[in-house]
Design a protein around this motif. Structure first.
Motif, PDB file in Angstrom:
ATOM      1  N   ASP A  85       0.863  -1.182   0.000  1.00  0.00           N
ATOM      2  CA  ASP A  85       0.000   0.000   0.000  1.00  0.00           C
ATOM      3  C   ASP A  85       0.896   1.227   0.000  1.00  0.00           C
ATOM      4  OD1 ASP A  85      -2.406  -1.506   0.200  1.00  0.00           O
ATOM      5  OD2 ASP A  85      -1.991  -1.804   2.324  1.00  0.00           O
ATOM      6  N   LEU A  86       0.475   2.267  -0.721  1.00  0.00           N
ATOM      7  CA  LEU A  86       1.322   3.448  -0.880  1.00  0.00           C
ATOM      8  C   LEU A  86       0.703   4.691  -0.259  1.00  0.00           C
ATOM      9  CD1 LEU A  86       2.423   2.943  -4.593  1.00  0.00           C
ATOM     10  CD2 LEU A  86       3.726   2.403  -2.516  1.00  0.00           C
ATOM     11  N   ASP A  87       1.579   5.511   0.334  1.00  0.00           N
ATOM     12  CA  ASP A  87       1.196   6.846   0.797  1.00  0.00           C
ATOM     13  C   ASP A  87       1.046   7.747  -0.431  1.00  0.00           C
ATOM     14  OD1 ASP A  87       1.358   6.300   3.568  1.00  0.00           O
ATOM     15  OD2 ASP A  87       3.533   6.606   3.551  1.00  0.00           O
ATOM     16  N   PRO A  88       0.433   8.922  -0.277  1.00  0.00           N
ATOM     17  CA  PRO A  88       0.420   9.868  -1.399  1.00  0.00           C
ATOM     18  C   PRO A  88       1.853  10.177  -1.834  1.00  0.00           C
ATOM     19  CG  PRO A  88      -1.097  10.580   0.312  1.00  0.00           C
ATOM     20  CD  PRO A  88      -0.306   9.416   0.885  1.00  0.00           C
ATOM     21  N   PRO A  89       2.092  10.270  -3.135  1.00  0.00           N
ATOM     22  CA  PRO A  89       3.457  10.498  -3.625  1.00  0.00           C
ATOM     23  C   PRO A  89       4.000  11.868  -3.227  1.00  0.00           C
ATOM     24  CG  PRO A  89       1.873  10.548  -5.434  1.00  0.00           C
ATOM     25  CD  PRO A  89       1.119  10.157  -4.214  1.00  0.00           C
ATOM     26  N   LEU A  90       5.294  11.914  -3.027  1.00  0.00           N
ATOM     27  CA  LEU A  90       6.001  13.161  -2.751  1.00  0.00           C
ATOM     28  C   LEU A  90       6.865  13.491  -3.964  1.00  0.00           C
ATOM     29  CD1 LEU A  90       7.199  12.513   0.919  1.00  0.00           C
ATOM     30  CD2 LEU A  90       5.214  13.853   0.168  1.00  0.00           C
ATOM     31  N   ARG A 106      12.800  13.191 -13.215  1.00  0.00           N
ATOM     32  CA  ARG A 106      11.902  13.629 -12.137  1.00  0.00           C
ATOM     33  C   ARG A 106      11.846  12.569 -11.049  1.00  0.00           C
ATOM     34  NH1 ARG A 106       5.546  14.648 -13.054  1.00  0.00           N
ATOM     35  NH2 ARG A 106       5.018  15.290 -10.937  1.00  0.00           N
ATOM     36  N   ARG A 107      12.209  12.947  -9.842  1.00  0.00           N
ATOM     37  CA  ARG A 107      12.258  12.012  -8.709  1.00  0.00           C
ATOM     38  C   ARG A 107      10.968  12.148  -7.904  1.00  0.00           C
ATOM     39  NH1 ARG A 107      15.831   7.979  -7.855  1.00  0.00           N
ATOM     40  NH2 ARG A 107      17.520   9.362  -8.405  1.00  0.00           N
ATOM     41  N   ILE A 108      10.313  11.005  -7.642  1.00  0.00           N
ATOM     42  CA  ILE A 108       9.099  10.967  -6.829  1.00  0.00           C
ATOM     43  C   ILE A 108       9.242   9.847  -5.805  1.00  0.00           C
ATOM     44  CG2 ILE A 108       6.597  10.559  -6.816  1.00  0.00           C
ATOM     45  CD1 ILE A 108       6.465  11.777  -9.581  1.00  0.00           C
ATOM     46  N   LEU A 109       8.914  10.153  -4.554  1.00  0.00           N
ATOM     47  CA  LEU A 109       8.926   9.137  -3.499  1.00  0.00           C
ATOM     48  C   LEU A 109       7.523   8.572  -3.347  1.00  0.00           C
ATOM     49  CD1 LEU A 109       9.948   7.491  -1.101  1.00  0.00           C
ATOM     50  CD2 LEU A 109       9.636   9.531   0.317  1.00  0.00           C
ATOM     51  N   PHE A 110       7.412   7.257  -3.568  1.00  0.00           N
ATOM     52  CA  PHE A 110       6.186   6.531  -3.297  1.00  0.00           C
ATOM     53  C   PHE A 110       6.422   5.769  -1.993  1.00  0.00           C
ATOM     54  CE2 PHE A 110       6.313   7.045  -7.894  1.00  0.00           C
ATOM     55  CZ  PHE A 110       5.047   7.541  -8.155  1.00  0.00           C
ATOM     56  N   GLY A 111       5.989   6.343  -0.866  1.00  0.00           N
ATOM     57  CA  GLY A 111       6.242   5.755   0.443  1.00  0.00           C
ATOM     58  C   GLY A 111       5.343   4.569   0.727  1.00  0.00           C
ATOM     59  N   VAL A 169      -2.328  -2.082  -8.295  1.00  0.00           N
ATOM     60  CA  VAL A 169      -3.553  -2.493  -7.615  1.00  0.00           C
ATOM     61  C   VAL A 169      -4.146  -1.253  -6.956  1.00  0.00           C
ATOM     62  CG1 VAL A 169      -2.825  -4.887  -7.214  1.00  0.00           C
ATOM     63  CG2 VAL A 169      -2.322  -3.134  -5.495  1.00  0.00           C
ATOM     64  N   GLU A 170      -5.371  -1.354  -6.506  1.00  0.00           N
ATOM     65  CA  GLU A 170      -6.009  -0.238  -5.820  1.00  0.00           C
ATOM     66  C   GLU A 170      -5.158   0.193  -4.634  1.00  0.00           C
ATOM     67  OE1 GLU A 170     -10.196   0.741  -3.509  1.00  0.00           O
ATOM     68  OE2 GLU A 170      -9.988  -1.138  -4.618  1.00  0.00           O
ATOM     69  N   ARG A 171      -4.811   1.467  -4.560  1.00  0.00           N
ATOM     70  CA  ARG A 171      -4.021   2.091  -3.495  1.00  0.00           C
ATOM     71  C   ARG A 171      -2.573   1.602  -3.407  1.00  0.00           C
ATOM     72  NH1 ARG A 171      -8.210   0.073  -1.009  1.00  0.00           N
ATOM     73  NH2 ARG A 171      -6.970  -1.077   0.474  1.00  0.00           N
ATOM     74  N   GLY A 172      -2.058   0.934  -4.451  1.00  0.00           N
ATOM     75  CA  GLY A 172      -0.676   0.487  -4.351  1.00  0.00           C
ATOM     76  C   GLY A 172      -0.179  -0.299  -5.539  1.00  0.00           C
ATOM     77  N   VAL A 173       0.825  -1.131  -5.248  1.00  0.00           N
ATOM     78  CA  VAL A 173       1.434  -2.002  -6.252  1.00  0.00           C
ATOM     79  C   VAL A 173       1.514  -3.411  -5.691  1.00  0.00           C
ATOM     80  CG1 VAL A 173       2.788  -0.203  -7.409  1.00  0.00           C
ATOM     81  CG2 VAL A 173       3.773  -1.428  -5.483  1.00  0.00           C
ATOM     82  N   ALA A 174       1.622  -4.374  -6.585  1.00  0.00           N
ATOM     83  CA  ALA A 174       1.763  -5.769  -6.190  1.00  0.00           C
ATOM     84  C   ALA A 174       2.852  -6.408  -7.035  1.00  0.00           C
ATOM     85  CB  ALA A 174       0.441  -6.506  -6.358  1.00  0.00           C
TER      86      ALA A 174
END
Length: 164
Positions: free
Chosen positions: A24-29, A38-43, A152-157
């Motif tokens: 599950d991922l937090d909103p991206p930074l 372009r660097r993006i943090l997917f927490g 996936v919904e709200r994240g990655v798998a």
């Protein structure tokens, strides 16, 4: 051209299923555009993993320091902490590549459509490595893995396999 005589047949590279994982991922930074893209943090907000010899939870606090390259591909730089069902901690790292055809990029950016896209339409591959001090999982310190990712919904798998 003749094949170098030092080349040997080492047999087919085979894999064995290790586990399936959902993160599950937090909103991206959005860190912004720099000299490499372009660097993006997917927490990581948590998650789970389960396989024949390994299962547990993905702890919050890790993430993917993704780099979106000028050519549209994404280079992954992921660090996660896994907690097994028997309370062992495992450090998991992986790089990888995620390439999406240009005609799918608008739908991939749409939070409603993105996880409905067939993963066969894009390339999302990783190379997980592990580190742990837990004796029962010490074998993880010596394996190389490959993974196939998908949204996936709200994240990655990921489906993760150990190279045999």
């Amino acid at each position: 051209m003749t094949l170098d005589s030092r080349v040997k047949d080492v047999g087919e590279i085979k894999t064995v299923h290790l586990f399936d994982m959902v993160v599950d991922l937090d909103p991206p930074l959005d860190i912004g555009s720099g000299p490499f893209g372009r660097r993006i943090l997917f927490g990581s907000a948590g998650g789970s993993f389960e396989g024949p010899d390994l299962r547990g939870e993905v702890l919050a606090g890790g993430g993917d320091w993704a780099l979106f390259r000028p050519d549209g591909a994404m280079a992954l730089d992921v660090r996660l902490t896994l907690r097994t069902h028997d309370d062992a901690l495992v450090h998991m790292t992986y790089g990888g590549r995620w390439t999406t055809p240009s005609e799918l990029r608008a739908d991939m950016a749409d939070s409603v459509k993105r996880d409905q896209i067939d993963p066969a339409q894009y390339y999302f591959r990783t190379n997980p490595l592990f580190e742990t001090g837990a004796k029962q999982y010490a074998w993880l310190n010596d394996v190389v893995c490959v993974g196939a990712g998908y949204l996936v919904e709200r994240g990655v798998a990921y489906k993760v396999a150990r190279v045999a």
